[in-house]
Scaffold this active site. Sequence first.
Site, PDB file in Angstrom:
ATOM      1  CE  LYS A  57      -3.629  -2.395   2.588  1.00 32.67           C
ATOM      2  NZ  LYS A  57      -4.438  -2.412   3.825  1.00 32.67           N
ATOM      3  NE  ARG A 259      -9.815  -3.258  10.232  1.00 29.48           N
ATOM      4  CZ  ARG A 259      -8.982  -3.010   9.227  1.00 29.48           C
ATOM      5  NH1 ARG A 259      -7.725  -3.418   9.292  1.00 29.48           N
ATOM      6  NH2 ARG A 259      -9.386  -2.374   8.159  1.00 29.48           N
TER       7      ARG A 259
END
Length: 269
Positions: A57, A259
């Site tokens: 990323k 998450r």
Amino acid sequence: MPELPEVETSRRGIEPYLVGQTILYAVVRNARLRWPVSDEILALSDQPVLSVQRRAKYLLIELKTGWIIVHLGMSGSLRILPEETEAEKHDHVDLVISNGKILRYTDPRRFGAWLWAKDLETSNVLAHLGPEPLSDEFTAEYLFEKSRNKRTVVKQWLMDNKVVVGVGNIYASESLFTAGILPERAAGSLTETEITQLVATIKAVLLHSIEQGGTTLRDFLQSDGKPGYFAQELQVYGRAGELCRRCGNVIEIAKHGQRSTFFCRHCQH
């Protein structure tokens, strides 16, 4: 948080405006991001841009003397704008380019990063990363071998950058749904056939999202200021309590590694 497709979309958007041009200087309005903006970036002057790459990323801007490493954090975005465009509240960094444009970094939550590396081999943030999911290194054989004897739930395991980079929360949920695999299963319980299907699905889901310009859920914008359109095609992510588009059962939500995970218990096994 921008994931691999969003970062790749940004890379493709800014590359034509940077490569072959010169960064004249940087304007840093707020250096207090996740880590302070590197001093080498503050001191940039007349640096030719050789390439714009991506690893996981991270966006990698190659200059003659080193690399700018950009992470978009939770809410960051990059846009190419005319040099005279006035800055707004959350516009923290500009790179002023020789073609009359600026590369502007906007980040409301300031959890991104602008770092410097003399060469990529010495960068701590790039060390110990797994293979790129769209590369030839990411194969069913590789993932099956990695999964053996792993008790971690497969959703959380896929998000480990040491296993494979760039498969974040959105695309892990979407890939597991498309592959028909329950996210709460132990990674080591997957058969070779299931792993083969999962690898193919991860590649297909990520490629399709890149084609759609990524997923805009909150703050992500493409380099031209437009949103990503993959959000309109999400099958399970963010759809808890809604009906599955495939079977009509209710989409469920669970927590894995703090998450949120979205899935259909009827379509996934």
